[in-house]
Design a protein around this motif. Structure first.
Motif, PDB file in Angstrom:
ATOM      1  N   ALA A  72       0.844  -1.204   0.000  1.00  9.91           N
ATOM      2  CA  ALA A  72       0.000   0.000   0.000  1.00  9.91           C
ATOM      3  C   ALA A  72       0.874   1.246   0.000  1.00  9.91           C
ATOM      4  CB  ALA A  72      -0.927   0.000   1.224  1.00  9.91           C
ATOM      5  N   ARG A  73       1.891   1.236   0.817  1.00 13.69           N
ATOM      6  CA  ARG A  73       2.805   2.363   0.936  1.00 13.69           C
ATOM      7  C   ARG A  73       3.527   2.636  -0.384  1.00 13.69           C
ATOM      8  NH1 ARG A  73       7.963   2.322   1.464  1.00 13.69           N
ATOM      9  NH2 ARG A  73       8.810   4.265   2.233  1.00 13.69           N
ATOM     10  N   LEU A  74       4.000   1.579  -1.037  1.00  7.80           N
ATOM     11  CA  LEU A  74       4.703   1.752  -2.311  1.00  7.80           C
ATOM     12  C   LEU A  74       3.765   2.262  -3.402  1.00  7.80           C
ATOM     13  CD1 LEU A  74       7.047  -1.384  -2.291  1.00  7.80           C
ATOM     14  CD2 LEU A  74       7.672   1.017  -1.910  1.00  7.80           C
ATOM     15  N   LEU A  75       2.540   1.742  -3.435  1.00  6.97           N
ATOM     16  CA  LEU A  75       1.560   2.230  -4.417  1.00  6.97           C
ATOM     17  C   LEU A  75       1.293   3.719  -4.221  1.00  6.97           C
ATOM     18  CD1 LEU A  75      -0.989  -0.729  -4.407  1.00  6.97           C
ATOM     19  CD2 LEU A  75       0.427  -0.005  -6.347  1.00  6.97           C
ATOM     20  N   LEU A  76       1.116   4.131  -2.973  1.00 11.45           N
ATOM     21  CA  LEU A  76       0.854   5.541  -2.694  1.00 11.45           C
ATOM     22  C   LEU A  76       2.064   6.415  -3.005  1.00 11.45           C
ATOM     23  CD1 LEU A  76      -1.187   5.224   0.599  1.00 11.45           C
ATOM     24  CD2 LEU A  76      -2.022   5.982  -1.635  1.00 11.45           C
ATOM     25  N   LEU A  77       3.252   5.908  -2.729  1.00 10.19           N
ATOM     26  CA  LEU A  77       4.465   6.672  -3.010  1.00 10.19           C
ATOM     27  C   LEU A  77       4.633   6.878  -4.518  1.00 10.19           C
ATOM     28  CD1 LEU A  77       6.944   7.964  -1.687  1.00 10.19           C
ATOM     29  CD2 LEU A  77       8.128   5.782  -1.975  1.00 10.19           C
ATOM     30  N   VAL A  78       4.466   5.827  -5.283  1.00 12.15           N
ATOM     31  CA  VAL A  78       4.582   5.924  -6.741  1.00 12.15           C
ATOM     32  C   VAL A  78       3.483   6.828  -7.298  1.00 12.15           C
ATOM     33  CG1 VAL A  78       4.390   4.566  -8.872  1.00 12.15           C
ATOM     34  CG2 VAL A  78       5.765   3.712  -6.988  1.00 12.15           C
ATOM     35  N   ALA A  79       2.306   6.793  -6.677  1.00 12.28           N
ATOM     36  CA  ALA A  79       1.169   7.598  -7.152  1.00 12.28           C
ATOM     37  C   ALA A  79       1.370   9.091  -6.934  1.00 12.28           C
ATOM     38  CB  ALA A  79      -0.118   7.133  -6.479  1.00 12.28           C
ATOM     39  N   THR A  81       3.622  10.663  -8.303  1.00 10.37           N
ATOM     40  CA  THR A  81       4.034  11.158  -9.619  1.00 10.37           C
ATOM     41  C   THR A  81       2.814  11.211 -10.529  1.00 10.37           C
ATOM     42  OG1 THR A  81       4.514   8.966 -10.521  1.00 10.37           O
ATOM     43  CG2 THR A  81       6.304  10.083  -9.341  1.00 10.37           C
ATOM     44  N   GLN A  82       2.808  12.157 -11.436  1.00  6.83           N
ATOM     45  CA  GLN A  82       1.680  12.319 -12.355  1.00  6.83           C
ATOM     46  C   GLN A  82       1.471  11.070 -13.212  1.00  6.83           C
ATOM     47  OE1 GLN A  82      -0.427  14.948 -12.347  1.00  6.83           O
ATOM     48  NE2 GLN A  82      -1.653  13.801 -13.805  1.00  6.83           N
ATOM     49  N   ARG A  83       2.552  10.446 -13.609  1.00 10.63           N
ATOM     50  CA  ARG A  83       2.466   9.289 -14.510  1.00 10.63           C
ATOM     51  C   ARG A  83       1.695   8.123 -13.886  1.00 10.63           C
ATOM     52  NH1 ARG A  83       7.485   6.092 -17.295  1.00 10.63           N
ATOM     53  NH2 ARG A  83       6.187   4.677 -18.490  1.00 10.63           N
ATOM     54  N   PHE A  84       1.826   7.947 -12.585  1.00 14.88           N
ATOM     55  CA  PHE A  84       1.192   6.804 -11.908  1.00 14.88           C
ATOM     56  C   PHE A  84       0.072   7.231 -10.956  1.00 14.88           C
ATOM     57  CE2 PHE A  84       5.471   5.300 -13.000  1.00 14.88           C
ATOM     58  CZ  PHE A  84       5.121   4.208 -13.778  1.00 14.88           C
ATOM     59  N   ARG A  85      -0.515   8.380 -11.207  1.00 12.80           N
ATOM     60  CA  ARG A  85      -1.580   8.915 -10.349  1.00 12.80           C
ATOM     61  C   ARG A  85      -2.752   7.935 -10.222  1.00 12.80           C
ATOM     62  NH1 ARG A  85      -1.613  14.251  -9.518  1.00 12.80           N
ATOM     63  NH2 ARG A  85       0.444  13.579  -8.930  1.00 12.80           N
ATOM     64  N   LEU A  86      -2.992   7.113 -11.251  1.00 12.78           N
ATOM     65  CA  LEU A  86      -4.103   6.156 -11.196  1.00 12.78           C
ATOM     66  C   LEU A  86      -3.948   5.135 -10.066  1.00 12.78           C
ATOM     67  CD1 LEU A  86      -4.879   5.306 -14.938  1.00 12.78           C
ATOM     68  CD2 LEU A  86      -6.333   6.509 -13.309  1.00 12.78           C
ATOM     69  N   LEU A  87      -2.731   4.973  -9.551  1.00 16.48           N
ATOM     70  CA  LEU A  87      -2.517   4.008  -8.473  1.00 16.48           C
ATOM     71  C   LEU A  87      -2.938   4.539  -7.111  1.00 16.48           C
ATOM     72  CD1 LEU A  87       0.940   2.536  -9.524  1.00 16.48           C
ATOM     73  CD2 LEU A  87      -1.337   1.519  -9.800  1.00 16.48           C
ATOM     74  N   ARG A  88      -3.202   5.840  -7.000  1.00 18.38           N
ATOM     75  CA  ARG A  88      -3.563   6.427  -5.706  1.00 18.38           C
ATOM     76  C   ARG A  88      -4.788   5.755  -5.085  1.00 18.38           C
ATOM     77  NH1 ARG A  88      -4.894  12.326  -5.916  1.00 18.38           N
ATOM     78  NH2 ARG A  88      -2.667  12.622  -6.074  1.00 18.38           N
ATOM     79  N   GLY A  91      -3.837   2.195  -3.861  1.00 15.66           N
ATOM     80  CA  GLY A  91      -3.038   2.225  -2.635  1.00 15.66           C
ATOM     81  C   GLY A  91      -3.851   2.676  -1.436  1.00 15.66           C
ATOM     82  N   ALA A  92      -4.711   3.679  -1.648  1.00 13.22           N
ATOM     83  CA  ALA A  92      -5.548   4.179  -0.550  1.00 13.22           C
ATOM     84  C   ALA A  92      -6.528   3.106  -0.085  1.00 13.22           C
ATOM     85  CB  ALA A  92      -6.297   5.434  -0.986  1.00 13.22           C
ATOM     86  N   LEU A  93      -7.113   2.387  -1.026  1.00 15.12           N
ATOM     87  CA  LEU A  93      -8.053   1.320  -0.668  1.00 15.12           C
ATOM     88  C   LEU A  93      -7.339   0.196   0.073  1.00 15.12           C
ATOM     89  CD1 LEU A  93     -11.018   0.540  -0.910  1.00 15.12           C
ATOM     90  CD2 LEU A  93     -10.455  -0.614  -3.048  1.00 15.12           C
TER      91      LEU A  93
END
Length: 162
Positions: A72-79, A81-88, A91-93
């Motif tokens: 979850a932490r890695l998904l939110l960290l990567v999110a 960035t604009q490129r991976f914003r869809l992962l927010r 990761g939040a869920l």
């Protein structure tokens, strides 16, 4: 210049990051606090007829929970960035799911809100308070991710059978 709307998800993400990174150290080093928490939960599970559920090889062991927090932490960290914003929202869920479990076990098991520290003192509800903060932050991240959720759902929308 960043707007308040663009700063809010960053602050919420960094809060979750801070809590989870601290928690990972304890879970992955098998600290005395972690042994107490998961030992208490394992004894509770055994009393319900599910021995080993929270033990080292159990499906809810410290390593399993810690891995969920790490992902979850890695998904939110990567999110961030604009490129991976869809992962927010993903990761939040995931953070919301992991931390909902933590809150449940603090409230409805012998673990309790105030946990025993390695030196025998109680934490005064610090871990529980941090968990509640993560829950709120993850829920707010989901609420501020409506556009990303819409794009994710649009990407998995079934095709019409025309």
């Amino acid at each position: 210049m960043p707007t308040q709307r663009s700063i809010r998800p960053t602050v919420l993400t960094l809060y979750i990051e801070g809590v989870f990174i601290q928690s990972l150290f304890f879970k992955f080093t098998d600290s005395p606090e972690t042994q107490f928490i998961f030992g208490t939960l394992d004894a509770w599970g055994a009393g319900l007829g599910y021995p080993g559920l929270f033990g080292p090889g159990g499906i809810f062991s410290a390593y399993v929970v810690g891995t969920g927090e790490l992902v979850a932490r890695l998904l939110l960290l990567v999110a961030l960035t604009q490129r991976f914003r869809l992962l927010r929202p993903v990761g939040a869920l995931m953070a919301l799911g992991v931390i909902s479990g933590a809150i449940f076990f603090h409230l409805f098991t012998p673990l309790g809100v105030s946990v025993v520290n390695a030196d025998g003192t109680r934490d005064g509800g610090l871990l529980f308070g941090l968990a509640c903060g993560v829950w709120v932050a993850a829920a707010l991240l989901l609420m501020t991710s409506r556009d990303e959720i819409g794009r994710l759902l649009g990407a998995v929308r079934p095709r019409s059978m025309a």
